[in-house]
Design an enzyme around this catalytic site. Structure first.
Site, short mmCIF file in Angstrom:
data_model
loop_
_atom_site.label_atom_id
_atom_site.label_comp_id
_atom_site.label_asym_id
_atom_site.label_seq_id
_atom_site.Cartn_x
_atom_site.Cartn_y
_atom_site.Cartn_z
N LYS A 53 32.32 57.71 -97.07
CA LYS A 53 31.90 59.63 -97.23
C LYS A 53 32.49 59.94 -98.16
O LYS A 53 33.69 59.97 -97.52
CB LYS A 53 31.54 59.83 -95.73
CG LYS A 53 30.02 61.18 -94.99
CD LYS A 53 30.12 60.33 -93.78
CE LYS A 53 29.43 62.07 -93.23
NZ LYS A 53 28.85 62.05 -91.77
N SER A 105 24.09 63.28 -90.72
CA SER A 105 24.95 63.62 -91.92
C SER A 105 25.22 62.58 -93.42
O SER A 105 25.57 62.75 -94.16
CB SER A 105 25.81 64.57 -91.60
OG SER A 105 27.20 64.07 -91.65
N SER A 155 25.42 60.95 -87.47
CA SER A 155 25.29 60.82 -88.42
C SER A 155 25.01 59.75 -88.97
O SER A 155 25.09 59.31 -90.04
CB SER A 155 26.28 62.12 -88.48
OG SER A 155 25.94 63.53 -89.02
#
Lengths: 493, 101, 493
Positions: free
Chosen positions: A82, A157, A181
């Site tokens: 990420k 996310s 997330s």
């Protein structure tokens, strides 16, 4: 073609074993997944930046193997990371215009630990800007598409990591979870995803959203992969004073498919929420599967979790407003070129006004408000008090059960654009996941079925602080019981 | 900023004040949109006031960890360039910023 | 530090305040002399090249986290104990939020509602009277960086950013400029005694902010206060406070309003002036820093530090006065600095206990030389042992007080032991009566006129004979013996 029948479908564990056994070289593996990214990512938009040094890193692993050195527990396993984790010398953007050109001078502990174990950072994946969002629509590089149906969001996310994994552009991924997330995109994309106990994984080098809630964790295609990845990145870190010194079990070796006599708690408040029929059906199937394997199902009550969303948003935005004050355009990051007076105030406000997206600004505003003079007691303080009560509720619930099972979300993935204009509606969707972060508990999303439209649906497991072992055991039991779930493939492949 | 208990909507002046405190330049349109959205969110969040929290210590960090202190050892930064090279403007090894006085 | 720093007489008379009474409280920021910064491993040696001592933490790179320096906590507890404070077992770091380019995170990590030290007091003498000023609190925080201004732009150096500070806050107990300065000197002295702060005022290691207000005598509430910031000498503390008191009285007398503001002192013009700043009231939005868990310390930690506390300056001065029987003024001067007091006590010991002589030699001859050559007792060419031995030589009659001056300057330039100098230069006092008698006989024989005149009653000529005898013995004759024998011989034997 390599010695592994199908590299794309291989798990991290299988790739690691094959590389160590010299059935395939780390370089071949990295090239294979890089080629898949080139072919598929234009349709998915999961990656923000690719690591140009990935092949070099893979060759280094091969070199170690050739010299007879230990190549590590993740030898040659490509990882999608990420873009919230700092990678030294490799652009890290948090999917924000604010950090569009930011090159970190250091790497996150998680990244260092993965690379030290022989993993290869393939690239950095898209997210909702600064991890603020549940749909990956708030990203500077545009929305990420769900590989199961490109009209749908992958969740957020950590949407880029989830989509990259679901589209088999990488066998393993790292996400972060502040209020769901990791678990929500894992559920939307048919993956295993774990948010560890707060303090289990070092936050050092992970761009902070909300310090007391953030945890990084793995996303993968099997329970065992999650266990392997988590044991690699876990453990005390000298640079994070909130990281726990507690011992890290070798989960990949000790987890077992055994839920006999295990008490699985079902919080009645969670099941009273208005939820999608498919979600209800899939969750019930998962409960039935565990019961079949000898688990004892118990009803529990968590009366205060209905307040989890406001508590979460007040705490998270307060911390975020403060954590994001450093993005001021002075030492790094976006500085406005639109100069009127050139005063310090103008440069501050315009740089931040231009550099942050709408959702980030909205949350900074909410957080600043919650901490401002005259409101602190009613908002931040009150939320922190209710937070303790919520944690206490979970602790007492765990006196009558060993694991809590619930849906991850009220619905499967929704369509891109469907909820973007209603922040409150978007926030309320986090009802099942946020309380885990508030209480600091470990939580996991396990693939459990599909909606009528064929979109994946996961169930959530929660255990006591630092009891990831039991969570992995239940996950493994579900994985084996619901074997058919894994057989399906996203449309994009 | 005053708290109006009868009407939870944020007026534009309050939004402007918060934007100033946050160092965010917002257009009038953004300002209006945020006023409405934040008001809706805060109204929903009013539910917390119903929870009895008398005498409850706020929970800041969710696990029962105790702080670890670091020994006082200085480490020389070998290469400072990567800490400076992201700067939008610099003069030698100093960060160059708008005039602060 | 020179004896100039001792201030036992309040030079400012209160009479000219009319029926007004000043109320003063002082905030002192003392940099703790640790090797590394408060929350990271970068060096505190900020004299280094531009931005040479920076790292990801003090530049507030995304994802960087603070870790508390143990020695900074120890130093703070030590100072807290020396100030008689209660040490809080569980103290909390909070974020003080404001935007400024020398504050990289957009907040300063400080302590707010739960500081480390509270409720102490400081004693000192003023005008021969013992004064007691309360310490409200002493808390840990981090320093900001340094900005330099160049008209169109400013430049930021972060070498100092993150240096540990102890902020010591007095109660509003101070009632005059001389008392304000003496309070500051006393705190400074204690910090130096404990060796927790180098106390360098010019370089900003010790900074004073004075809060000044005035009110009519008999009033019980406080009027609006003004803060005078960053005063960098004790003399300026006195002058700035005096100016500010008179300015405020003048304002009230002419019907002008005092506004709560921050002012700076200009030593060249001897006046304070308002800092240009926005009228907007600060809203620091303090909240507990979620990156740092509460500092928890136990009795054994506190007791271990307590056991290392040296005898504090005022206690030591009082002991000097009593056991060495020296005047108050001398005892205060000699205890200004721990090293000086140590030196003095070593001199007394080596001198065989002649504390009064030791005090005279240290306070006059030694301190004059040290001041002139800008040296300290630590770098003095004359060791305490040698100075003590020299005093012992006087007491034994080996050398006269006059010769001792020669020995002293020889010790200063060569660093040699007094015995060696006396031997090498043949400075031993002549106590052999026959040798002295012979010299007297020669002088009398050579001065028939003076002898006759003396014997005729011109007593004043005695000095002439002493001079002649001393000259003949190159000053080495024992003055006592010379006097005694000369009187006898001149009396006409």
């Amino acid at each position: 073609m390599s010695q592994i029948s199908d590299l794309s479908q291989a798990t991290c564990t299988e790739i690691r074993d094959a590389v160590r056994a010299k059935k395939v070289s780390a370089l071949e593996v990295t090239k294979h997944f890089s080629a898949r990214i080139k072919a598929l990512d234009p349709k998915i938009n999961a990656f923000v930046t690719l690591n140009e040094k990935a092949e070099l890193a893979a060759s280094n692993v091969d070199g170690k193997i050739a010299r007879g050195e230990d190549p590590g527990a993740l030898a040659g396993v490509p990882m999608a990371v990420k873009d919230l984790l700092c990678t030294k010398g490799l652009k890290t953007t948090a999917s924000s215009k604010m950090l569009a050109n930011f090159i970190p001078p250091y790497s996150a502990t998680v990244v260092n630990r993965l690379e030290a174990a022989g993993a290869v950072t393939l690239g950095k994946t898209s997210l909702d800007e600064f991890a603020m969002g549940s749909s990956n629509e708030n990203a500077a590089t545009g929305p990420v598409k769900n590989p199961w149906d490109p009209e749908y969001v992958p969740g957020g996310s950590s949407g880029g990591s989830a989509a990259a994994l679901a589209a088999r552009m990488a066998p393993g991924a790292i996400g972060t979870d502040t209020g769901g997330s990791i678990r929500q995109p894992a559920s939307f994309c048919g993956l295993f995803g774990i948010k560890p106990t707060y303090g289990r994984v070092s936050r050092y080098g992970i761009i902070a959203f909300a310090s007391s809630l953030d945890q990084a964790g793995p996303m993968a295609h099997s329970t065992k992969d999650c266990a392997l990845l988590l044991e690699t990145i876990s453990g005390s870190c000298a640079y994070d004073s909130t990281s726990a010194t507690i011992e890290v079990p070798k989960w990949s070796e000790i987890i077992k498919d055994d839920v006999k006599g295990l008490r699985v708690g079902l919080p009645k408040e969670y099941f009273a929420e208005k939820m999608d029929g498919d979600v209800e059906r899939v969750t019930k199937e998962a409960i039935a599967a565990l019961k079949d394997r000898g688990a004892i199902i118990v009803d529990i009550t968590l009366p205060l979790v209905k307040h989890a969303v406001p508590v979460y948003y007040l705490v998270a935005t307060s911390e975020a407003a403060s954590n994001l004050a450093r993005y001021d355009g002075m030492r790094y990051g976006h500085r406005t070129s639109n100069i009127t007076t050139g005063s310090l105030e103008e440069v501050y406000t315009r740089s931040r006004g231009e550099g942050f997206g709408a959702e980030v600004k909205r949350r900074i505003m909410l957080g600043t408000y919650a901490l401002s003079s005259g409101y602190y007691d009613a908002y931040y303080q009150k939320a922190s008090q209710v937070r303790r009560l919520i944690r206490n509720e979970f602790l007492s619930a765990f006196e009558s059960c060993d694991v809590i099972l619930s849906p991850v979300c009220t619905s499967p993935a929704f369509k891109i654009g469907e909820r973007i204009n209603d922040p409150l509606e978007m926030y309320l969707n986090d009802i099942f996941t946020t309380s885990t972060n508030l209480a600091g508990l470990p939580g996991m999303s396990v693939p459990a079925g599909y909606s009528a439209k064929g979109l994946p649906i996961g169930v959530q497991l929660m255990t006591r602080h630092f009891d990831e072992t039991r969570m992995f055991n239940v996950s493994l039991a579900l994985e084996n019981a619901l074997g058919a779930v894994k057989a399906r493939r996203p449309h994009v492949i | 900023m005053t708290k109006d208990n009868s009407n939870k909507s944020l007026d534009l002046a309050a939004v402007r004040k918060v934007a100033e405190l946050s160092r965010l330049e917002l257009t009038e349109t953004e300002m209006k949109a945020y006023a409405g959205q934040l008001a809706a969110v805060l109204e929903n969040f009013e539910q917390l006031q119903a929870v009895d929290t008398k005498g409850i210590e706020p929970l800041v960090t969710p696990t029962d960890l105790s702080v670890r202190l670091r020994e006082d050892e200085a480490v020389k930064t070998k290469d400072i360039e990567p800490f400076l090279s992201n700067a939008p403007a610099r003069s030698g090894n100093l960060f160059k910023v708008p005039p602060v006085v | 530090m020179s004896s100039e720093a001792v201030h036992t007489t309040g030079s400012t008379s209160m009479a000219h305040y009319g029926d007004y009474e000043p109320i003063i409280g002082i905030e002192i920021h003392a940099q703790l002399s640790t090797k590394s910064k408060m929350f990271c491993t970068a060096s505190t040696d900020f004299g280094a090249g531009d931005n040479e001592n920076i790292c990801e933490v003090d530049t507030a790179m995304p994802g960087a986290l603070p870790v508390v320096n143990k020695r900074a906590v120890e130093f703070s507890v030590k100072m807290g104990l020396a100030l008689g404070c209660e040490i809080r077992k569980r103290s909390v770091f909070s974020r003080k939020q404001y935007f400024y380019p020398d504050l990289p995170k957009g907040y300063q990590i400080s302590q707010f509602d739960l500081p480390l030290c509270e409720h102490g007091e400081v004693d000192f003498y003023l005008d021969g009277e013992k004064r007691k000023i309360s310490i409200t609190r002493a808390h840990m925080e981090e320093d900001a960086g340094k900005s330099t201004h160049h008209g169109e732009y400013s430049l930021i150096n972060l070498n100092r950013a993150g240096t540990p500070l102890l902020e010591i806050v007095s109660g509003p107990d101070i009632r005059g400029p001389a008392e304000a300065a003496e309070y500051a000197r006393t705190v400074h002295k204690i910090l130096r005694y404990l060796d927790v702060c180098d106390g360098n005022l010019e370089e900003g290691s010790f900074r004073c902010d004075c809060n000044v207000s005035v009110r009519k005598k008999g009033e019980t509430t406080l009027r609006t206060r003004v803060e005078i910031k960053n005063i960098n000498s004790f003399r300026f503390v006195e002058k700035a406070v005096e100016y500010e008191i008179l300015r405020q009285i003048d304002c009230y007398e002419t019907g002008e309003k005092i506004v709560q503001e921050t002012r700076l002192y200009d030593p060249d013009k001897n006046r304070t002036f308002a800092m240009r700043s926005k009228e907007e009231a600060h809203d620091y939005r303090y909240f507990p820093d979620p990156d740092l868990l509460p500092i928890e310390i136990d009795d054994s930690f506190i007791n271990a530090i307590r056991s290392t506390l040296p005898e504090l300056p005022l206690k030591r001065a009082e002991r000097f006065e009593q056991s060495y029987k020296i005047p108050t003024y001398d005892s205060l001067v000699l205890t200004q600095e721990k090293a000086l007091a140590d030196y003095y006590e070593d001199v007394v010991k080596a001198a065989g206990g002649n504390a009064k002589a030791a005090s005279n030699w240290v306070m006059t001859d030694l301190m004059r030389e040290l001041n002139e050559s800008k040296k300290t007792v630590e770098t003095s060419p004359i060791s305490s042992t040698n100075l003590g031995k020299m005093i012992a030589l006087i007491d034994k009659g080996t050398i006269s007080g006059k010769i001792a001056k020669t020995v002293f300057s020889e010790m200063w330039s060569s660093g040699k032991e007094p015995e060696t100098i006396v031997k090498e230069k043949g400075l031993v006092q002549i106590t052999d009566t026959s040798a002295i008698e012979k010299a007297i006989d020669d002088v009398i024989a050579a001065s028939p006129n003076e002898t006759a005149a003396y014997r005729a009653g011109k007593d004043k000529l005695f000095g002439f004979f002493v001079g002649q005898v001393m000259k003949a013995t190159k000053g080495q004759a024992s003055p006592d013996i010379v006097n005694q024998l000369l009187k006898k011989k001149l009396a006409g034997s």
